[in-house]
Design an enzyme around this catalytic site. Structure first.
Site, PDB file in Angstrom:
ATOM      1  CG  ASP A  49      -5.146   6.087  -4.150  1.00 22.01           C
ATOM      2  OD1 ASP A  49      -5.000   6.894  -3.208  1.00 22.01           O
ATOM      3  OD2 ASP A  49      -6.183   6.014  -4.822  1.00 22.01           O
ATOM      4  CG  HIS A  50      -1.864   9.451  -0.205  1.00 23.11           C
ATOM      5  ND1 HIS A  50      -2.142  10.202  -1.332  1.00 23.11           N
ATOM      6  CD2 HIS A  50      -2.561  10.030   0.804  1.00 23.11           C
ATOM      7  CE1 HIS A  50      -2.949  11.178  -1.007  1.00 23.11           C
ATOM      8  NE2 HIS A  50      -3.224  11.107   0.277  1.00 23.11           N
ATOM      9  CG  HIS A  98      -7.489   9.769  -3.194  1.00 28.02           C
ATOM     10  ND1 HIS A  98      -6.389   8.975  -3.424  1.00 28.02           N
ATOM     11  CD2 HIS A  98      -7.025  11.030  -3.145  1.00 28.02           C
ATOM     12  CE1 HIS A  98      -5.313   9.735  -3.504  1.00 28.02           C
ATOM     13  NE2 HIS A  98      -5.679  10.983  -3.336  1.00 28.02           N
TER      14      HIS A  98
END
Length: 507
Positions: free
Chosen positions: A196-197, A259
């Site tokens: 999950d960047h 996110h």
């Protein structure tokens, strides 16, 4: 704490090597790590995709990608020439079993040539429908488990194999569980890195330091002092040519479930016993397990959805979502979602968390706002400017930083009060630009640090929370589109928070 860590020898295999993710993010990040000398010379990248390319053609494609998507001064010829010698390509169909023995043979050749010690990372930068089939084929070909480097005594080797899976991790709870079972049938959980960047962003990482390295905030971080929490993820862009994908996703799946929930867990978690990967992730999942479930008859009261229509964003006239390429004219997909959640635990009981995420909004900004309770007795009055509660704002993007709003007296004989901000900005305080999220996350995977990666239970818990909402949203609402592009979302989102006597922050 790590200080300028250097990755061990390894081979990185990228499935989907000619796709947008690889071109825009992965190769520029790997190239930047090479520039910073954070990867050794015993390192190789093997791209795999459906296109038929030679090694040299793949290298030229990646050079153009770094020139286009890397930082302004990213590409220098000397570094590129060295980097390019470690780039290789193997074309094939991901569903074709014949590809994987070829992959195994190629890796063995590269292991011998570059002395990568048989350490391997498989990065699934593909469409989600390929995640399960690729994992199964890697297992069938015998390359999903660590192997002993040829000719090396077993007692002296610690070879490892890891797999990185891009989001989305399923499209609902059932599909996420199916994907996790498939991955678990081939890989141990310790080998699986769900990326999950957002967790690689510098400000997100700093949440742990901010909370647990500063004694002035943690004693106040609870229901006794905090009135509510707001988390906003706002984008000015639309679907950017990804209409077909977004039709199957929507704001709730695309942003909130992963996110926004990850950020929520970092705000809400208890102090971990250690900063080990599982020490941190254990506390994050405990926080999310305390989220109060929403019954079907509560969805309309606690959740709002929206879809943008035509409007003006940053001075440009833009079409509505239903006029975007790849989108059905009568689409019921939401481009905006707002939720009110309660965490039923000792720290947060009774404190609402207001979450919102949307496209084609007025500004591009992601921030966390912690609003503290008002003082119990109004000793100071100022009719012209009512005293405002203290607010702690953590800006994730852009202009990463932290701001604290507090009251101060204006100069002069009269007792006049004004709210002022005490600001910290990463750029001005430390200089330079923070590393890209993918740089940090790729290096962490090479180092075997999964702290910033999502664990299986966290992924499934996110889907448990949103699945009742998705079930309630099966029928499209009659009022779509219900907000103008360039606004702050539908009117119902304002009513969601105003019913509680609060309001969204003016960003």
């Amino acid at each position: 704490m790590r200080i300028e860590p250097t990755a061990p020898s390894c081979a990185v295999v990228i499935f989907g090597a000619t796709g947008d993710l690889t071109r825009r993010k992965l190769l520029p990040a790997l190239y930047r790590l090479t520039q910073q000398r954070l990867v050794p010379n015993e390192f190789v990248i093997l791209g795999s995709g459906r296109q038929t390319l030679s090694d040299d053609e793949f290298r030229e494609l990646m050079k153009n990608a770094i020139a286009e998507f890397g930082s302004d001064d990213a590409l220098d010829e000397a570094t590129w020439q060295s980097f390019a010698q470690h780039l290789f390509y193997l074309g094939g169909d991901f569903n074709d079993p014949a590809l994987y023995p070829q992959l195994k043979s190629k890796l063995e050749t590269l292991d011998a040539e570059f002395d990568t010690q048989s350490n391997r990372i498989f990065y699934l930068a593909t469409a989600p429908e390929f995640f399960g089939p690729i994992a199964k084929q890697l297992g069938a070909a015998g390359i999903s488990k660590p192997v002993r480097p040829s000719g090396k005594p077993a007692a002296k080797t610690k070879a490892w194999t890891r797999i990185i899976v891009e989001k989305p991790f399923g499209h609902d709870l059932a599909s996420a569980q199916t994907l996790n079972k498939t991955l678990a049938s081939v890989f141990d959980e310790s080998q699986i890195y769900r990326i999950d960047h957002y967790l690689g962003k510098e400000t997100v990482q700093n949440l742990l330091v901010f909370r647990f390295a500063n004694s002035i905030f943690e004693p106040l971080w609870n229901r006794q002092y905090i009135d509510h929490v707001q988390i906003t993820n706002a984008e000015t862009i639309g679907v950017e040519g990804r209409g077909a994908y977004y039709e199957k996703a929507g704001a709730l799946r695309d942003m909130i479930q992963n996110h926004v929930f990850q950020v929520t867990s970092l705000i809400a978690m208890e102090p971990p016993a250690s900063l080990s990967a599982n020490g941190v992730r254990d506390e994050k999942i405990k926080a999310m397990q305390s989220v109060r479930p929403l019954a079907a008859d509560q969805i309309a009261e606690f959740v709002v959805r929206g879809q943008y229509g035509p409007g003006t964003v940053l001075g440009d006239t833009v079409p509505g979502y239903s006029q975007e390429p790849g989108v059905a004219p009568d689409s019921g997909t939401e481009t905006f979602a707002a939720l009110k959640l309660y965490l039923d635990d000792w720290r947060w009981s009774g404190v609402p968390f207001y979450l919102r995420s949307g496209k084609r909004l007025q500004k591009h900004v992601t921030e966390i706002a912690i609003q503290f309770k008002e003082v119990p007795q109004r000793l100071f009055t100022n009719a012209d400017s009512p005293l405002q509660p203290n607010v702690l704002v953590i800006r994730i993007q852009p202009n990463e930083g932290i701001s604290l709003r507090f009251a101060a007296k204006l100069p002069g004989q009269a007792m006049r009060i004004r709210s002022v901000n005490m600001d910290f900005r990463y750029g001005s305080s430390f200089g330079g630009k923070p590393p890209e999220a993918y740089e940090r996350l790729l290096l962490d995977c090479m180092l075997g640090d999964s702290t910033l990666y999502a664990r299986r239970d966290m992924v499934e818990r996110g889907w448990e929370i949103v699945t009742p909402i998705l079930e309630a949203w099966k029928n499209p609402p009659p009022d779509f589109p219900n907000y103008e592009a360039g606004s702050w979302g539908p009117q119902a989102a304002f009513e969601l928070i105003e019913r509680d006597g609060r309001e969204w922050r003016k960003l």
